[in-house]
Design an enzyme around this catalytic site. Structure first.
Site, PDB file in Angstrom:
ATOM      1  N   ARG A   1       0.750  -1.284  -0.056  1.00  0.00           N
ATOM      2  CA  ARG A   1       0.063  -0.024   0.025  1.00  0.00           C
ATOM      3  C   ARG A   1       0.928   1.000  -0.035  1.00  0.00           C
ATOM      4  O   ARG A   1       0.467   2.333  -0.754  1.00  0.00           O
ATOM      5  CB  ARG A   1      -0.962   0.100   1.251  1.00  0.00           C
ATOM      6  CG  ARG A   1      -1.676   1.182   1.366  1.00  0.00           C
ATOM      7  CD  ARG A   1      -2.492   1.219   2.689  1.00  0.00           C
ATOM      8  NE  ARG A   1      -3.268   0.125   3.072  1.00  0.00           N
ATOM      9  CZ  ARG A   1      -4.282  -0.256   2.701  1.00  0.00           C
ATOM     10  NH1 ARG A   1      -4.976   0.676   2.109  1.00  0.00           N
ATOM     11  NH2 ARG A   1      -4.934  -1.298   3.111  1.00  0.00           N
ATOM     12  N   TYR A   2       1.855   1.225   0.771  1.00  0.00           N
ATOM     13  CA  TYR A   2       2.804   2.349   0.751  1.00  0.00           C
ATOM     14  C   TYR A   2       4.137   2.136   0.101  1.00  0.00           C
ATOM     15  O   TYR A   2       4.519   1.101   0.016  1.00  0.00           O
ATOM     16  CB  TYR A   2       3.249   2.737   2.293  1.00  0.00           C
ATOM     17  CG  TYR A   2       1.855   2.616   3.289  1.00  0.00           C
ATOM     18  CD1 TYR A   2       1.154   3.911   3.177  1.00  0.00           C
ATOM     19  CD2 TYR A   2       1.653   1.638   4.007  1.00  0.00           C
ATOM     20  CE1 TYR A   2      -0.142   3.997   4.136  1.00  0.00           C
ATOM     21  CE2 TYR A   2       0.342   1.865   4.686  1.00  0.00           C
ATOM     22  CZ  TYR A   2      -0.243   2.854   4.929  1.00  0.00           C
ATOM     23  OH  TYR A   2      -1.517   3.002   5.463  1.00  0.00           O
TER      24      TYR A   2
ATOM     25  N   ARG B   1       7.177   0.553   2.033  1.00  0.00           N
ATOM     26  CA  ARG B   1       7.037  -0.517   3.044  1.00  0.00           C
ATOM     27  C   ARG B   1       5.937  -1.663   2.550  1.00  0.00           C
ATOM     28  O   ARG B   1       5.069  -1.151   1.656  1.00  0.00           O
ATOM     29  CB  ARG B   1       6.794  -0.342   4.690  1.00  0.00           C
ATOM     30  CG  ARG B   1       5.526   0.500   4.721  1.00  0.00           C
ATOM     31  CD  ARG B   1       5.776   1.205   6.059  1.00  0.00           C
ATOM     32  NE  ARG B   1       4.528   2.006   6.561  1.00  0.00           N
ATOM     33  CZ  ARG B   1       4.304   3.335   5.956  1.00  0.00           C
ATOM     34  NH1 ARG B   1       4.960   3.791   5.233  1.00  0.00           N
ATOM     35  NH2 ARG B   1       3.391   3.855   6.562  1.00  0.00           N
TER      36      ARG B   1
ATOM     37  N   CYS C   1      -3.805 -17.904  14.213  1.00  0.00           N
ATOM     38  CA  CYS C   1      -3.582 -17.108  15.511  1.00  0.00           C
ATOM     39  C   CYS C   1      -3.787 -18.184  16.859  1.00  0.00           C
ATOM     40  O   CYS C   1      -4.546 -19.226  16.965  1.00  0.00           O
ATOM     41  CB  CYS C   1      -4.484 -16.012  15.678  1.00  0.00           C
ATOM     42  SG  CYS C   1      -4.268 -14.799  14.468  1.00  0.00           S
TER      43      CYS C   1
ATOM     44  N   CYS D   1      -8.766 -12.840  18.318  1.00  0.00           N
ATOM     45  CA  CYS D   1      -9.338 -11.712  18.798  1.00  0.00           C
ATOM     46  C   CYS D   1     -10.620 -11.230  18.154  1.00  0.00           C
ATOM     47  O   CYS D   1     -10.523 -11.193  16.977  1.00  0.00           O
ATOM     48  CB  CYS D   1      -8.261 -10.355  18.891  1.00  0.00           C
ATOM     49  SG  CYS D   1      -6.813 -10.668  19.482  1.00  0.00           S
TER      50      CYS D   1
ATOM     51  N   CYS E   1     -10.629  -8.562  15.403  1.00  0.00           N
ATOM     52  CA  CYS E   1      -9.703  -8.588  14.340  1.00  0.00           C
ATOM     53  C   CYS E   1     -10.438  -8.060  13.077  1.00  0.00           C
ATOM     54  O   CYS E   1     -11.495  -8.042  12.680  1.00  0.00           O
ATOM     55  CB  CYS E   1      -9.730 -10.068  14.193  1.00  0.00           C
ATOM     56  SG  CYS E   1      -8.603 -10.710  12.464  1.00  0.00           S
TER      57      CYS E   1
ATOM     58  N   ARG F   1      -8.800  -8.385   9.846  1.00  0.00           N
ATOM     59  CA  ARG F   1      -8.340  -9.209   8.903  1.00  0.00           C
ATOM     60  C   ARG F   1      -9.280 -10.336   8.572  1.00  0.00           C
ATOM     61  O   ARG F   1      -8.532 -11.589   8.418  1.00  0.00           O
ATOM     62  CB  ARG F   1      -6.803  -9.330   8.676  1.00  0.00           C
ATOM     63  CG  ARG F   1      -6.348  -9.780   7.357  1.00  0.00           C
ATOM     64  CD  ARG F   1      -4.770  -9.899   7.401  1.00  0.00           C
ATOM     65  NE  ARG F   1      -4.382  -8.328   7.394  1.00  0.00           N
ATOM     66  CZ  ARG F   1      -3.027  -7.935   7.964  1.00  0.00           C
ATOM     67  NH1 ARG F   1      -2.427  -8.687   8.617  1.00  0.00           N
ATOM     68  NH2 ARG F   1      -2.726  -6.794   7.629  1.00  0.00           N
TER      69      ARG F   1
ATOM     70  N   ASP G   1     -11.088  -0.747  13.565  1.00  0.00           N
ATOM     71  CA  ASP G   1     -11.464  -0.397  12.258  1.00  0.00           C
ATOM     72  C   ASP G   1     -12.830  -1.023  11.821  1.00  0.00           C
ATOM     73  O   ASP G   1     -13.542  -1.501  12.587  1.00  0.00           O
ATOM     74  CB  ASP G   1     -10.600  -1.628  11.150  1.00  0.00           C
ATOM     75  CG  ASP G   1      -9.119  -1.121  11.286  1.00  0.00           C
ATOM     76  OD1 ASP G   1      -8.817   0.111  11.070  1.00  0.00           O
ATOM     77  OD2 ASP G   1      -8.150  -1.898  11.553  1.00  0.00           O
TER      78      ASP G   1
ATOM     79  N   ASP H   1      -6.701   3.528  10.494  1.00  0.00           N
ATOM     80  CA  ASP H   1      -6.757   3.298   9.002  1.00  0.00           C
ATOM     81  C   ASP H   1      -7.955   3.815   8.264  1.00  0.00           C
ATOM     82  O   ASP H   1      -9.140   3.161   8.473  1.00  0.00           O
ATOM     83  CB  ASP H   1      -6.361   1.684   8.801  1.00  0.00           C
ATOM     84  CG  ASP H   1      -5.056   1.339   8.811  1.00  0.00           C
ATOM     85  OD1 ASP H   1      -4.266   1.740   7.940  1.00  0.00           O
ATOM     86  OD2 ASP H   1      -4.675   0.559   9.925  1.00  0.00           O
TER      87      ASP H   1
ATOM     88  N   LYS I   1      -3.017   4.667   6.601  1.00  0.00           N
ATOM     89  CA  LYS I   1      -2.992   5.186   7.988  1.00  0.00           C
ATOM     90  C   LYS I   1      -2.517   6.371   8.237  1.00  0.00           C
ATOM     91  O   LYS I   1      -1.610   7.056   7.781  1.00  0.00           O
ATOM     92  CB  LYS I   1      -1.729   4.156   8.624  1.00  0.00           C
ATOM     93  CG  LYS I   1      -1.828   4.465   9.981  1.00  0.00           C
ATOM     94  CD  LYS I   1      -0.499   3.571  10.574  1.00  0.00           C
ATOM     95  CE  LYS I   1      -0.437   2.157  10.173  1.00  0.00           C
ATOM     96  NZ  LYS I   1       0.877   1.568  10.642  1.00  0.00           N
TER      97      LYS I   1
END
Length: 364
Positions: free
Chosen positions: A96-97, A100, A109, A113, A116, A118, A288, A325, A332
């Site tokens: 995206r950037y 990076r 995981c 959580c 989450c 994603r 998010d 985000d 972000k």
């Protein structure tokens, strides 16, 4: 088999087992009884269970135990709220950037959580709890990594690579080290970041061997996620010490969560505990707009108010950057505290990296 791998096998993963430990509320049991599509699996480590207690209002329980509210989707929510798939030039790679990129090293995981973001990928995208456990799976992972490494080799402007998921530390040591070394072979100058929740939810994963070998692969940073002071348990502090003693810089990214840490005192205590454990409070993220997470999202203007108050009582070292985000793939950005974001028609207008104003819903 190492102790952390045994602990993974002993996780709580179904209703019958969970009810042997906790007296569930109707809203919690309803998630397990529902025939609706489950977008995120359930798995709970024994370590995290031991920290939770049996209080239904426990901040840790809200993060770990699913509720029927996860089936309530708002019109502006999405399974992929950051539009990561639009920025994925290759399987598992997100770019995206300019400077990076991010590689999805695992879809698993230790604990899923409930906030989450994603959900389109983590836990097999709702298809179960998969793992890299046979030759075919390993070949698929390393084929994707090889393609991603070649992509990075041709783009020297990319200076940092984030290993994320899921949780990269779900991979066995040998697989993880081989993955890191593959990227470093193609880009020796690459700065690596490993995003993991393991110190908080399965601290035994941070073995002396893991810490030592990661320390040998500098420059490498570990970015963990602690959302509440109760997660900074003695085993977690020991795990963090193993990383720090190996020369690995450690940062923390918290998520602002309703009923978990959406008050000044909790965040103040959390920052103090992290600093004492040699962890820099790096970011506090606004939740998010992930589908089924509205019951956990704290209102953005409440977050602004909390952060303005925290700045008056904590040092700069202890104060994380409040960030979001932007919905729709805007990227972000830090959330302005002075002046408070302008609100129009129940939307906070936030300046994006493209110098235009992006709307974020103002929730109650």
């Amino acid at each position: 088999m190492e102790s952390w791998q045994r602990e993974l096998k002993e996780r709580v993963t179904n209703l019958d087992e969970l009810e042997r430990h906790l007296c569930l509320e109707d809203e919690e049991r309803a998630w397990f009884d529902s025939e609706e599509e489950r977008r995120l699996p359930f798995a709970l480590t024994r370590h995290y269970l031991s920290l939770m207690g049996d209080d239904p209002a426990s901040p840790l329980r809200r993060q770990a135990i699913p509720r029927k509210e996860e089936f309530h989707f708002l019109s502006y929510e999405s399974a992929d709220p950051l539009c990561e798939q639009e920025y994925s030039p290759l399987p598992r790679l997100i770019h995206r950037y300019e400077d990076r990129a991010l590689f999805l090293a695992s879809d698993r995981c230790a604990l899923y959580c409930r906030h989450c973001f994603r959900r389109h990928f983590t836990g097999g995208a709702g298809q179960g709890d998969r793992e890299v456990k046979n030759r075919k799976d390993r070949r698929s992972l390393f084929e994707a990594a090889q393609d991603a490494a070649c992509y990075l080799e041709k783009r020297p402007e990319i200076r940092e690579l984030l290993l994320s998921g899921g949780d990269p530390l779900m991979l066995p040591d040998g697989t993880l080290f081989r993955l890191i070394d593959l990227f470093r072979k193609h880009r020796p100058d690459l700065i690596l970041r490993i995003g993991t929740r393991m110190p908080a939810v399965l601290p035994s994963r941070i073995t002396p061997v893991l810490a030592r070998e990661l320390g040998r692969r500098a420059p490498l940073f570990v970015v963990c996620q602690f959302n509440h002071p109760d997660e900074v348990s003695p085993p977690a502090v020991e795990a963090l010490a193993r990383l720090a003693d190996s020369g690995i810089p450690i940062l923390n990214q918290s998520v602002l969560l309703r009923g978990v840490n959406d008050d000044r005192e909790t965040l103040k205590v959390l920052s103090g505990a992290l600093l004492a454990a040699r962890v820099i409070p790096y970011y506090l993220f606004q939740g998010d707009l992930a589908a089924g997470t509205s019951h956990l999202r704290a209102p953005i203007l409440k977050g602004v108010s909390i952060m303005r108050s925290l700045r008056q009582c904590m040092s700069g070292l202890a104060t994380p950057v409040y960030a979001v985000d932007l919905p729709g793939g805007g990227g972000k950005v830090s959330i302005p505290l002075d002046p408070v974001p302008r609100v129009e028609e129940r939307e906070a207008l936030l300046p994006g990296p493209d110098n235009r104003l992006w709307p974020y819903p103002v929730e109650d």
